[in-house]
Design an enzyme around this catalytic site. Sequence first.
Site, short mmCIF file in Angstrom:
data_model
loop_
_atom_site.label_atom_id
_atom_site.label_comp_id
_atom_site.label_asym_id
_atom_site.label_seq_id
_atom_site.Cartn_x
_atom_site.Cartn_y
_atom_site.Cartn_z
N TYR A 22 35.72 -56.09 43.48
CA TYR A 22 34.97 -56.40 44.72
C TYR A 22 35.19 -55.43 45.61
O TYR A 22 34.57 -55.55 46.82
CB TYR A 22 35.13 -57.89 45.24
N HIS A 100 25.11 -59.64 45.09
CA HIS A 100 26.27 -59.72 44.80
C HIS A 100 26.94 -58.31 44.87
O HIS A 100 26.46 -57.26 44.56
CB HIS A 100 26.23 -60.29 42.99
#
Length: 146
Positions: A22, A100
């Site tokens: 991430y 995302h």
Amino acid sequence: MKIMVINGPNLNMVGVREKGIYGAKSFEDICEYIKEEGKKRGHEITLFQSNCEGEIIDELQKAYFENYDGIIINPGAYTHYSYAIHDAIKGINIDTVEVHLSNVHAREDFRKKSVTAPACIGQMCGFGEDGYILAIKALELKKMSK
């Protein structure tokens, strides 16, 4: 445009959890980036994050009653099983883009299925925080085509 950005469970921990997936930027830094880029493009950006499905649904419904022009949503893990969020997106009839940070299609099999994306006009994944800016651009293009 008036755009609501909704982030789901665990996204408040970006920059802390699984940095290899991430990224190292904090959630707060990503939110600031989205607001700045939206402002540069002349948009009013509202940011919301919750770890609770019902609160996300409430925020989607709020977007309808407050006449938002577009929604960007990162449902987090709810992507894979929340038909309630899918139904909420379908029910408000506001152009919505799913985002995302990671490329969910290059990860575990369970992450490859989104039950929320079919309720959206499109999906951006794998572009990190820039996916939110690409989603803003997608909403702009959609509005111009109407």
